[in-house]
Design an enzyme around this catalytic site. Structure first.
Site, PDB file in Angstrom:
ATOM      1  N   HIS B 113       0.798  -1.276  -0.017  1.00  0.00           N
ATOM      2  CA  HIS B 113       0.126  -0.115  -0.096  1.00  0.00           C
ATOM      3  C   HIS B 113       0.691   1.444  -0.030  1.00  0.00           C
ATOM      4  CE1 HIS B 113      -3.709  -2.512   0.393  1.00  0.00           C
ATOM      5  NE2 HIS B 113      -3.244  -2.978   1.527  1.00  0.00           N
ATOM      6  N   ASP B 152      -2.888 -10.687  -2.824  1.00  0.00           N
ATOM      7  CA  ASP B 152      -3.355 -10.125  -1.634  1.00  0.00           C
ATOM      8  C   ASP B 152      -4.738  -9.894  -1.927  1.00  0.00           C
ATOM      9  OD1 ASP B 152      -1.978  -8.760   1.184  1.00  0.00           O
ATOM     10  OD2 ASP B 152      -4.055  -7.812   0.570  1.00  0.00           O
ATOM     11  N   HIS B 154      -6.473  -7.280  -0.527  1.00  0.00           N
ATOM     12  CA  HIS B 154      -6.437  -5.934  -0.778  1.00  0.00           C
ATOM     13  C   HIS B 154      -5.865  -5.478  -2.025  1.00  0.00           C
ATOM     14  CE1 HIS B 154      -6.538  -6.639   3.661  1.00  0.00           C
ATOM     15  NE2 HIS B 154      -7.526  -5.591   3.403  1.00  0.00           N
ATOM     16  N   ASP B 241      -4.374 -13.157   2.604  1.00  0.00           N
ATOM     17  CA  ASP B 241      -5.732 -12.762   3.409  1.00  0.00           C
ATOM     18  C   ASP B 241      -6.932 -13.199   2.410  1.00  0.00           C
ATOM     19  OD1 ASP B 241      -4.766 -10.657   1.750  1.00  0.00           O
ATOM     20  OD2 ASP B 241      -4.687  -9.142   3.304  1.00  0.00           O
TER      21      ASP B 241
END
Ligand SMILES: [Zn+2]
Ligand SMILES: [Zn+2]
Lengths: 558, 454
Positions: B113, B152, B154, B241
């Site tokens: 991120h 991931d 996200h 995740d």
């Protein structure tokens, strides 16, 4: 007064130590009858000594190592409970293996139950093949040994004369394959080791010796002889540990040094960093398999004073075997010892014969005897110094799992190269100068191993894991489990508990240990998370009585 | 692809057991505890196919090659960050030099991120480990074409931001649909800048996606695109995740699914990203990834509570529709012209607003790319930030010259940097000169310039 005895494959060495002074030494060929060799060596060093003044005897031995290397032991079968994870086809344990159903996870929870019918079938299969020794090893068994214990109970009921060893006792650290190997070796060596211990006991009883008796471990610690039968594999490879401790006792304190033991066809190298012998990161390797036995980081280079030299194309090379003594001492082929003789670095053997050996070796390359000897010298020195450099590099690159561990790892380089062993004299100054160190050949170098045994300090350890969510703690080495208060338990209490157990254990072994001297070698605290909440804490710690040497040898007197 | 027969898989396992964002934050010290237990108990590090390495610290210079840290690299990084980035670099070095077959940096804290400008912590990340490693490879190993596949749950918005204008870095991210999860981006129309169109591929997946649809995406989109792009080096941002037990995500991927994904992608280097089911997912998913990388049988890796998951026919057809759309977008990659709304003369510009959730910082950026016929063009970012609690982060101008910049872009960028030093509104002015590997930062309050050279 202390006595150290190193029972090696070729020689049995002994020293008598009193107030830091060597009073007597002995070097005897090791005979088939161990009892006889030990008695002869003891008789030499204990001549004119009042046996009552003898406080401690420490033995170091390679008999267990030789037993394993020679495969001279009963067949052992492994009953494994691996559960899910790594595919079972990646296991290669050099033993008969039966895989049983059942699984425990990292928190010690049962995730797959045992299948008793399957266990009974596996056992009758082994019985049919004539097995009487079995290792029972489960994945994560140190976190919960219930499965291993249940299998053991079935064995005891159905085959009461079998010997069963359990993984959580033989290999309590996290590493299932090494646990299996360690359990298998424990099973194989317990019987013969007991015989060795009995010979030692008889030898001592015959001489009416009542001193405390210890046995050296591969990590340089010791175990009381009586208790050592619980963990016989801990005593494998104690030979290199003995000579390393010997070097430590014979050289100045707190230095960083390389101990080089040059023998007939191999050279053992050990590192002493700031006065402490370096432990191997991965545990002792036996018969190409890693074990959970803590051992000093000792590397062997296949070169020694009697290695055979020959030509391969335009290069002089070693052959890793021994054909006999050096040419200058009546042997069949040129050796590094001949080179030393030509260079005037040893007085051993006949000079003319040595010159002849080097001339023959160098002639096809157009080298004189002196040139060939110089070339051989640099070959030997290079192969040893390269390995030393590699060991320091490997030590620097050892994995670390915490930031502080990684940051504190400073580059260290040795200041001393200490040579022991028969071939050391001629090579050590060259090796030292190549490494930018000072060469030291300590007095009594030929019996440094026995000195190492004599000065080794008794050590014990206790590992505690406490789980506040489940409300209990256990002591890994003893399989002991006790209750804790979930609310008030904390890190300080965990440490107190571990220290208390260690002191209790030490007292049981007849050792006098001060609370302040206990070392904490491993300490971890973790929050356990359920969803987003902390459900409890996990405390993991290991304490031990200090390792090392009980004193140094005064060198002035030689 | 590199020759890999007989070579080992390199592992760096650095759980940073002594580092956490805060005691109750999910990105905390025990995140890899049970993974450690599982890996150690299985004896993975002893296998002849595996070689374990100790990490080293990345240098401030390595970080300045990728990021503009405001005010300085030292203010935005701790030792833990330098170790995580350093681990990725070390393994990449070994792989690119041919000493390893492939590798896995099992490190924390994560990084995907983190964007090009760093003013604080976003989504548990400060610096982008993979991007720093990729720029290192390009500098030190002359590698030009790189693919990053972010797995991931996200959206890897930081990595997307860093390589948005870079035609030589293919960024593919699949993730749970941004309408249902942080950071709320990663839609199919986010496809890269005018010079790198479709080199950013976002694959939003509906909550509840199982291994089955994931394999459809891999086989019908990711692998064909990789095959067309022909990267010299493939990076996997290996977040875990998407696992069915993850407390943040709502996907239904299993450890077997992750292992098969790894086997199909054949990444040169995998770098751990997120994954917060520290007991129920990480020990198994990490095992699966390691075994798949090392070419070992992973079929025995199994979560204790594993059960079959079924997805609805609607979900499956939804995923197929997305894959078709993205495949068409990829096929048109060289036919697209820049949106005229964003073109101002010779420059392509866009306004961005970035929120740092952990630190409560709002940042506004004006990004300008020089549209050049001879190179990807140099980039400037005019950035201003406000902290949630009122303190200003200061305005800064960041100038970045790409590795393959032409001489005219380089000259113009250097000139712009010198001119901007005189502009009072900028508290900091930065020049990231990648072709010469020199990074300058100017602090207007002190009038001092810092120079970082490799
Ligand atoms: Zn994530
Ligand atoms: Zn240009």
């Amino acid at each position: 007064m202390y006595v150290g005895v190193d029972v090696g494959g070729t020689f049995t060495d002994a020293v008598l130590l009193s107030n830091g002074v060597i009073r007597a030494t002995a070097k005897m060929p090791t005979k088939a009858d161990l009892l006889e060799s030990i008695l002869e060596a003891l008789d030499v060093v204990l001549k004119d000594v009042n046996i009552r003044e003898l406080k401690r005897i420490v033995f170091s031995t390679t008999v267990i190592t030789n037993l394993i290397a020679g495969q001279k032991h009963d067949k052992v079968a492994l009953l494994l409970i691996p559960g899910p994870g790594l595919s079972h086809k990646h296991y290669d344990f050099k033993a008969e293996v039966c895989v049983l159903s059942g699984a425990i996870d990292y928190r010690g929870r049962e995730i797959v139950p045992l299948n008793e019918k399957e266990i009974e079938e596996a056992l009758s299969g082994l019985a049919a093949k004539g097995f009487k020794k079995v290792g029972v090893v489960g994945k994560f068994s140190p976190r919960n040994s219930a499965h291993e214990k249940r299998v053991a109970a079935i064995i005891k009921e159905k085959y009461p004369d079998w010997q069963a060893e359990l993984g959580f006792r033989a290999g309590p650290q996290l590493n299932f394959p090494r646990r299996a190997v360690t359990t298998c070796l424990t099973c194989a060596t317990r019987g013969p080791y007991r015989i060795f211990v009995n010979s030692v006991r008889q030898a001592l009883a015959k001489r009416e010796i009542t001193a405390e008796v210890f046995i050296l471990k591969a990590d340089g610690g010791t175990l009381p002889l009586g208790n050592s039968v619980e963990q016989p594999v801990e005593t494998i490879f104690s030979g290199p540990a003995a000579s390393t401790l010997g070097v430590q006792a014979l050289t100045p304190p707190d230095v960083t040094e390389v101990a080089v033991d040059i023998g007939g066809t191999t050279t053992d190298i050990a590192l002493i960093l700031n006065g402490q012998p370096l432990l191997s990161a991965k545990g002792a390797r036996v018969d190409e398999q890693l074990t959970q036995v803590r051992a000093l980081a000792v590397k062997s280079v296949p070169v020694g004073g009697d290695s055979v030299l020959e030509l391969s194309g335009n290069e002089i090379v070693f052959r890793p075997e021994r054909l006999g003594p050096a040419y200058c001492m009546g042997g069949p082929a040129p050796t590094p010892t001949d080179a030393l003789r030509v260079l005037g670095l040893t007085a051993l053997g006949d000079e003319d014969k040595a010159r002849e050996a080097m001339e023959d070796l160098g002639a096809p390359l157009g080298m004189s005897a002196g040139e060939a000897a110089g070339k051989v010298m640099s070959l030997v020195v290079n192969s040893i110094t390269e390995e030393v450099k590699k060991m320091f590099l490997e030590w620097e690159q050892e994995p670390a799992y915490r930031i502080w561990e990684l940051l504190q790892k400073k580059k260290v380089r040795p200041s001393i190269v200490a040579g022991v062993g028969g071939g050391a004299d001629g090579f050590i100054s060259q090796i030292a100068s190549e490494l930018g160190c000072q060469p030291v050949i300590p007095p009594y170098a030929p019996v440094a191993n026995a000195i190492g045994a004599a000065v080794a300090r008794p050590t014990l350890q206790v590992s505690l894991r406490a789980d506040t969510e489940q409300g209990y703690y256990n002591i890994r080495e003893e399989g002991f489990q006790g209750k804790i208060d979930r609310q008030s338990f904390n890190e300080r209490k965990a440490l107190e508990l571990a220290r208390e157990r260690l002191l209790g254990k030490a007292a049981g072994y007849g050792l006098d240990v001060a609370l302040d001297d206990i070392e904490v070698t491993y300490q971890e605290v973790f929050n356990m998370i359920r969803g987003w909440d902390t459900a409890g804490r996990l405390y993991d710690l290991t304490v031990q009585t200090p390792r090392g040497i009980a004193g140094r040898i005064e060198i002035g007197g030689k | 692809m590199r020759e890999s027969i007989g070579k080992q898989t390199g592992l760096i396992f650095f759980p940073a057991f002594d580092w956490a964002i805060s005691p109750t934050h999910p990105e905390r010290e025990e995140r890899l505890l049970y993974t450690r237990d599982q890996i150690f108990e299985e004896g993975i590090m002893d296998l002849p196919q595996i070689s374990e390495y100790a990490p080293v610290l990345a240098t401030a210079h390595d970080i300045a090659r990728t990021h503009f840290c405001v005010p300085r690299v030292e203010d935005q990084t701790t030792e833990a960050h330098l170790i995580a980035a350093g681990a990725a670099i070390l393994l990449a070095d070994e792989i690119a030099s041919g000493r390893l077959k492939n590798g896995f940096a099992l490190v924390r804290p994560p990084g995907h991120h983190s964007m090009r400008v760093v003013r604080g912590n976003r989504g548990f990340c400060n610096i982008n480990n993979e991007a720093i490693m990729v720029d290192y490879l390009r500098r030190h190993h002359g590698i030009k074409r790189v693919a990053i596949v972010d797995t991931d749950v996200h959206h890897g918005d930081g990595t997307q931001d860093i390589f948005w204008h870079d035609p030589d870095v293919l960024f593919i991210s699949f993730h749970q649909d941004g309408r249902t999860l942080y950071p709320g981006t990663g839609f199919t129309n986010e496809a890269g800048g005018p010079k790198a169109y479709a080199r950013t591929i976002n694959i939003p997946l509906p909550p509840g996606t199982t291994d089955e649809s994931l394999m459809y995406v891999v086989d019908n989109l990711i692998l064909p695109v990789l095959n067309d792009f022909k990267p010299e080096f493939i990076v996997n941002s290996a977040g875990q995740d998407n696992h069915y037990t993850d407390p943040l995500g709502s996907m239904k991927i299993t450890a077997q699914g992750y292992a098969r994904l790894t086997e199909k992608l054949r990444p040169d280097l995998a770098v751990l990203e997120g994954g917060y089911a520290i007991e129920t997912a990480l020990p198994y998913v990490n095992m699966g990834i390691i075994l798949a990388l090392a070419g070992l049988d992973y079929t025995y890796v199994r979560e204790p509570d594993l059960r079959p998951f079924k997805e609805s026919p609607d979900l499956a057809s939804d995923v197929r529709w997305t894959v078709d759309k993205l495949m068409r977008q990829w096929e048109k990659r060289d036919l697209v012209v820049p949106n005229p709304e964003h073109v101002k003369g010779n420059y392509y510009q866009q306004v961005k607003s970035i929120y740092y959730d952990t630190d409560g910082i709002n940042e506004n950026q004006l990004e300008k790319l020089r549209l050049c016929g001879n190179c990807p063009g140099y980039l400037t970012i005019d950035t201003k930030a406000t902290h949630g609690y009122g303190r200003t982060g200061g305005r800064a101008l960041c100038v970045s010259i790409p590795f393959t910049a032409c001489s005219s872009c380089r000259a113009e960028a250097e000139d712009l940097y010198e001119q901007s030093k005189k502009i009072k509104e900028y508290q900091h002015v930065y020049l990231q000169d990648k072709p010469s590997d020199i990074f300058l930062s100017y602090d207007s309050a002190s009038g001092q310039e810092r120079r970082s050279e490799g």
